[in-house]
Design a protein around this motif. Structure first.
Motif, PDB file in Angstrom:
ATOM      1  N   ASP A 271       0.735  -1.572   0.245  1.00  0.00           N
ATOM      2  CA  ASP A 271       0.057   0.537   0.016  1.00  0.00           C
ATOM      3  C   ASP A 271       0.859   1.080   0.435  1.00  0.00           C
ATOM      4  O   ASP A 271       0.739   1.878  -0.637  1.00  0.00           O
ATOM      5  N   ILE A 272       1.977   1.343   0.899  1.00  0.00           N
ATOM      6  CA  ILE A 272       3.113   2.539   1.052  1.00  0.00           C
ATOM      7  C   ILE A 272       3.778   2.765  -0.418  1.00  0.00           C
ATOM      8  O   ILE A 272       3.520   4.020  -1.065  1.00  0.00           O
ATOM      9  N   GLY A 273       4.222   1.434  -0.707  1.00  0.00           N
ATOM     10  CA  GLY A 273       4.668   1.833  -2.361  1.00  0.00           C
ATOM     11  C   GLY A 273       3.707   1.961  -3.335  1.00  0.00           C
ATOM     12  O   GLY A 273       4.106   2.990  -4.022  1.00  0.00           O
ATOM     13  N   GLN A 274       2.378   1.224  -3.227  1.00  0.00           N
ATOM     14  CA  GLN A 274       1.267   1.904  -4.302  1.00  0.00           C
ATOM     15  C   GLN A 274       1.269   3.830  -4.431  1.00  0.00           C
ATOM     16  O   GLN A 274       1.312   4.347  -5.716  1.00  0.00           O
ATOM     17  N   TRP A 275       1.239   3.790  -3.046  1.00  0.00           N
ATOM     18  CA  TRP A 275       0.833   5.207  -2.843  1.00  0.00           C
ATOM     19  C   TRP A 275       2.487   5.706  -3.148  1.00  0.00           C
ATOM     20  O   TRP A 275       2.178   7.533  -4.156  1.00  0.00           O
ATOM     21  N   LEU A 276       3.495   5.859  -3.140  1.00  0.00           N
ATOM     22  CA  LEU A 276       4.596   6.476  -3.671  1.00  0.00           C
ATOM     23  C   LEU A 276       4.840   6.304  -4.849  1.00  0.00           C
ATOM     24  O   LEU A 276       5.552   7.100  -5.500  1.00  0.00           O
ATOM     25  N   GLY A 277       4.858   5.530  -5.693  1.00  0.00           N
ATOM     26  CA  GLY A 277       4.442   5.673  -7.292  1.00  0.00           C
ATOM     27  C   GLY A 277       3.805   6.346  -7.656  1.00  0.00           C
ATOM     28  O   GLY A 277       4.123   7.183  -8.041  1.00  0.00           O
ATOM     29  N   VAL A 278       2.520   6.473  -6.796  1.00  0.00           N
ATOM     30  CA  VAL A 278       1.318   7.491  -7.698  1.00  0.00           C
ATOM     31  C   VAL A 278       2.176   9.014  -7.757  1.00  0.00           C
ATOM     32  O   VAL A 278       2.182   9.703  -8.387  1.00  0.00           O
ATOM     33  N   GLY A 279       2.603   9.219  -6.370  1.00  0.00           N
ATOM     34  CA  GLY A 279       3.177  10.497  -6.259  1.00  0.00           C
ATOM     35  C   GLY A 279       4.316  11.032  -6.958  1.00  0.00           C
ATOM     36  O   GLY A 279       4.646  12.072  -7.504  1.00  0.00           O
ATOM     37  N   ILE A 280       5.355   9.813  -6.919  1.00  0.00           N
ATOM     38  CA  ILE A 280       6.709   9.606  -8.502  1.00  0.00           C
ATOM     39  C   ILE A 280       6.138   9.945  -9.940  1.00  0.00           C
ATOM     40  O   ILE A 280       6.316  11.197 -10.175  1.00  0.00           O
ATOM     41  N   ALA A 281       5.325   9.484 -10.079  1.00  0.00           N
ATOM     42  CA  ALA A 281       4.809   9.730 -11.041  1.00  0.00           C
ATOM     43  C   ALA A 281       4.057  11.040 -11.225  1.00  0.00           C
ATOM     44  O   ALA A 281       4.127  11.431 -12.568  1.00  0.00           O
ATOM     45  N   VAL A 293      15.329   9.104  -6.449  1.00  0.00           N
ATOM     46  CA  VAL A 293      16.361   8.307  -5.648  1.00  0.00           C
ATOM     47  C   VAL A 293      16.142   8.342  -4.193  1.00  0.00           C
ATOM     48  O   VAL A 293      15.374   9.146  -3.829  1.00  0.00           O
ATOM     49  N   ILE A 294      15.619   7.139  -3.714  1.00  0.00           N
ATOM     50  CA  ILE A 294      14.676   6.575  -2.738  1.00  0.00           C
ATOM     51  C   ILE A 294      15.872   6.173  -1.619  1.00  0.00           C
ATOM     52  O   ILE A 294      15.943   5.495  -1.535  1.00  0.00           O
ATOM     53  N   GLY A 295      15.004   7.128  -0.949  1.00  0.00           N
ATOM     54  CA  GLY A 295      16.005   7.462   0.483  1.00  0.00           C
ATOM     55  C   GLY A 295      15.002   7.115   1.824  1.00  0.00           C
ATOM     56  O   GLY A 295      14.194   7.098   1.786  1.00  0.00           O
ATOM     57  N   GLY A 296      15.769   7.709   3.326  1.00  0.00           N
ATOM     58  CA  GLY A 296      15.301   7.552   4.577  1.00  0.00           C
ATOM     59  C   GLY A 296      14.999   6.029   4.581  1.00  0.00           C
ATOM     60  O   GLY A 296      15.447   4.710   4.689  1.00  0.00           O
ATOM     61  N   GLY A 297      14.827   6.275   6.101  1.00  0.00           N
ATOM     62  CA  GLY A 297      14.478   4.789   7.040  1.00  0.00           C
ATOM     63  C   GLY A 297      13.547   3.905   6.643  1.00  0.00           C
ATOM     64  O   GLY A 297      14.337   1.873   6.235  1.00  0.00           O
ATOM     65  N   ASP A 302      13.643  -2.435   0.732  1.00  0.00           N
ATOM     66  CA  ASP A 302      13.595  -2.598  -0.405  1.00  0.00           C
ATOM     67  C   ASP A 302      12.927  -2.857  -1.035  1.00  0.00           C
ATOM     68  O   ASP A 302      11.954  -2.245  -1.280  1.00  0.00           O
ATOM     69  N   ASP A 303      12.753  -3.965  -1.937  1.00  0.00           N
ATOM     70  CA  ASP A 303      11.931  -4.138  -2.789  1.00  0.00           C
ATOM     71  C   ASP A 303      10.291  -4.648  -1.989  1.00  0.00           C
ATOM     72  O   ASP A 303       8.991  -4.620  -2.983  1.00  0.00           O
ATOM     73  N   LEU A 304      10.552  -4.671  -1.630  1.00  0.00           N
ATOM     74  CA  LEU A 304       9.217  -4.904  -0.704  1.00  0.00           C
ATOM     75  C   LEU A 304       8.481  -3.198  -0.996  1.00  0.00           C
ATOM     76  O   LEU A 304       7.314  -3.582  -0.840  1.00  0.00           O
ATOM     77  N   LEU A 305       9.093  -2.446  -0.940  1.00  0.00           N
ATOM     78  CA  LEU A 305       8.883  -1.653  -1.271  1.00  0.00           C
ATOM     79  C   LEU A 305       8.609  -0.973  -2.376  1.00  0.00           C
ATOM     80  O   LEU A 305       7.996  -0.571  -3.337  1.00  0.00           O
ATOM     81  N   ILE A 306      10.383  -0.970  -3.254  1.00  0.00           N
ATOM     82  CA  ILE A 306      10.595  -0.242  -3.807  1.00  0.00           C
ATOM     83  C   ILE A 306       9.311  -0.977  -5.201  1.00  0.00           C
ATOM     84  O   ILE A 306       9.398  -0.863  -6.339  1.00  0.00           O
ATOM     85  N   GLY A 307       9.498  -2.435  -5.446  1.00  0.00           N
ATOM     86  CA  GLY A 307       8.478  -2.645  -6.068  1.00  0.00           C
ATOM     87  C   GLY A 307       7.265  -2.445  -6.664  1.00  0.00           C
ATOM     88  O   GLY A 307       6.916  -2.146  -7.586  1.00  0.00           O
ATOM     89  N   PRO A 308       6.451  -2.372  -5.391  1.00  0.00           N
ATOM     90  CA  PRO A 308       5.119  -1.737  -5.639  1.00  0.00           C
ATOM     91  C   PRO A 308       5.430  -0.179  -5.972  1.00  0.00           C
ATOM     92  O   PRO A 308       4.333   0.041  -7.544  1.00  0.00           O
ATOM     93  N   ALA A 309       6.137   0.185  -6.025  1.00  0.00           N
ATOM     94  CA  ALA A 309       6.068   1.539  -6.292  1.00  0.00           C
ATOM     95  C   ALA A 309       6.418   1.730  -7.564  1.00  0.00           C
ATOM     96  O   ALA A 309       5.788   2.181  -8.396  1.00  0.00           O
ATOM     97  N   ARG A 310       6.873   0.691  -8.602  1.00  0.00           N
ATOM     98  CA  ARG A 310       8.073   1.623  -9.736  1.00  0.00           C
ATOM     99  C   ARG A 310       7.003   0.622 -10.373  1.00  0.00           C
ATOM    100  O   ARG A 310       5.970   0.960 -11.498  1.00  0.00           O
ATOM    101  N   ASP A 311       5.714  -0.721  -9.884  1.00  0.00           N
ATOM    102  CA  ASP A 311       4.866  -0.695 -10.797  1.00  0.00           C
ATOM    103  C   ASP A 311       3.687   0.426 -11.177  1.00  0.00           C
ATOM    104  O   ASP A 311       2.973   0.547 -11.898  1.00  0.00           O
ATOM    105  N   ALA A 312       3.705   0.918  -9.737  1.00  0.00           N
ATOM    106  CA  ALA A 312       2.387   1.960  -9.691  1.00  0.00           C
ATOM    107  C   ALA A 312       3.131   3.490 -10.227  1.00  0.00           C
ATOM    108  O   ALA A 312       2.444   3.884 -11.324  1.00  0.00           O
ATOM    109  N   PHE A 313       4.109   3.528 -10.623  1.00  0.00           N
ATOM    110  CA  PHE A 313       4.696   4.843 -10.993  1.00  0.00           C
ATOM    111  C   PHE A 313       4.348   3.570 -13.146  1.00  0.00           C
ATOM    112  O   PHE A 313       4.082   5.400 -12.930  1.00  0.00           O
TER     113      PHE A 313
END
Length: 388
Positions: A271-281, A293-297, A302-313
């Motif tokens: 869910d967090i990654g999908q919202w991240l991808g929407v914002g990046i788009a 570049v995605i940073g922060g704690g 890793d891919d638990l977040l970045i993978g869904p973000a790329r898909d949503a983007f």
């Protein structure tokens, strides 16, 4: 040849200084002095300081807790000075760079507002320069992190990057052609407060529906705690892990369980990654960078977040299929990025200081020799007056 009058009539002194610093910044990785500097990253919970060389290598780092925000700004300044002086005992420090979690003005001298510290129009640069007797550069922590990733990390070789830092909230920075884009008033890059859900969750900034309320560490923990408080069957694993104390649920714990395959925690990251991808788009539509570049704690997932973000983007990118897609990369420098970037940016002011300070030191040494000769006339007699 330009006269002094022509030079001064081109603009204000402030504009001239900023233009000069901007030029230095663009070529700093080629011309900045290769001397050790101190970088300091100030957050809501910690102050990290480190000595960094010209290649971005941390020679030594120390950290302490951030003084409580109810205390005066001077208490935080005292903490910074103590860390710098401690490092100065073992290293030759030529300048200090500060990466502050807050809004820094265009002159990079004042912290206009810091949500986790009692800084309101705080003249941090001048206060620390007076106390430390070395040049000090102040910038937003996301800007310093972006600079570090461009110089030494995931953004190396790119000409236009956007940095997104996912922590308690969302920070951001824009870097183009080797220069951080700070905006007219110095507060560009506050992506976390773009409104994505009108009338949505209340944000500490005072508005509703800000992006960071749906894609940040706070959002991750809030959703997990709400499920646990509702005694949802999908939350039994995390409830057992914290012994029923919902308040003990933290971001690192959710990350740990997600890596172990806990279905609820994996879904929360999706869910967090999908919202991240929407914002990046949305940012791609506005800024069109070559790399995010995605940073922060939170990026530690890793891919638990970045993978869904790329898909949503890819699903939400304007003109998808008919335009080049920006690369989405995880930051490489970890929690030290802000500190490393602050130290590297500090080299922009180190050269001028070294020249001026060298003359000052040489003049001081000449006076000392002259004074020593006066105190001991039998051993050495001065042959001339000290230079003015």
């Amino acid at each position: 040849m330009s006269t002094y009058r022509d030079f001064t009539n081109r603009g204000t002194a402030r504009a001239t200084v900023l233009k000069t610093v901007g030029t230095r910044e663009r070529r700093s990785h080629l011309t900045a002095p290769r001397v050790p500097t101190v970088g300091i990253d100030i957050g809501g919970t910690k102050v990290m300081a480190g000595v960094v060389d010209a290649d971005g290598i941390i020679l030594e780092k120390i950290r302490t807790e951030t003084p409580d925000k109810s205390k005066s700004p001077k208490v935080v300044e005292d903490t910074i000075c103590e860390l710098v002086l401690d490092l100065s005992d073992r290293h030759d420090v030529h300048a200090v760079g500060i990466g502050a979690a807050g809004w820094v003005d265009a002159d990079r001298s004042k912290v206009l507002f810091a949500p986790h510290l009692a800084w309101r129009n705080e003249p941090l640069r001048d206060a620390l320069t007076a106390r430390l007797a070395v040049p000090v550069l102040v910038d937003n922590d996301a800007n310093t992190a972006a600079w570090a990733e461009w110089r030494f990390g995931a953004g190396r070789g790119e000409d236009h990057i956007v940095m997104i830092t996912l922590g308690t909230g969302i920070g951001g920075a824009i870097l183009e052609d080797g220069q951080v884009k700070r905006g007219k008033f110095g507060v560009a890059g506050e992506f976390g407060h773009m409104q994505v859900v009108p009338g949505g969750h209340r944000c500490p900034c005072g508005n509703r529906g800000c992006w960071e309320q749906y894609s940040s560490g706070n959002a991750l923990v809030r959703e997990a705690r709400e499920l646990a408080a509702a005694d949802s069957p999908v939350a039994y694993s995390i409830i057992d892990r914290v012994g029923g104390n919902v308040g003990d649920i933290t971001g690192p714990l959710i990350t740990e369980l997600a890596r172990e395959g806990d279905a609820m925690c994996v879904e929360l990251f999706q869910d967090i990654g999908q919202w991240l991808g929407v914002g990046i788009a949305n940012l791609a539509a506005a800024l069109d960078p070559s790399c995010f570049v995605i940073g922060g704690g939170v990026s530690a997932a890793d891919d638990l977040l970045i993978g869904p973000a790329r898909d949503a983007f890819r699903r939400h990118l304007t003109g998808r299929g008919y335009r080049p897609e920006a690369r989405i990369a995880k930051a490489q420098l970890g929690p030290e990025a802000g500190m490393v970037g602050a130290a590297d940016l500090a080299r922009l002011v180190a050269r001028r200081f070294r020249r001026t300070n060298r003359r000052r030191v040489e003049r001081h040494e000449r006076y000392e020799r002259y004074a020593q000769a006066l105190r001991n006339p039998s051993s050495v007699r001065p042959t001339q007056e000290p230079p003015s």
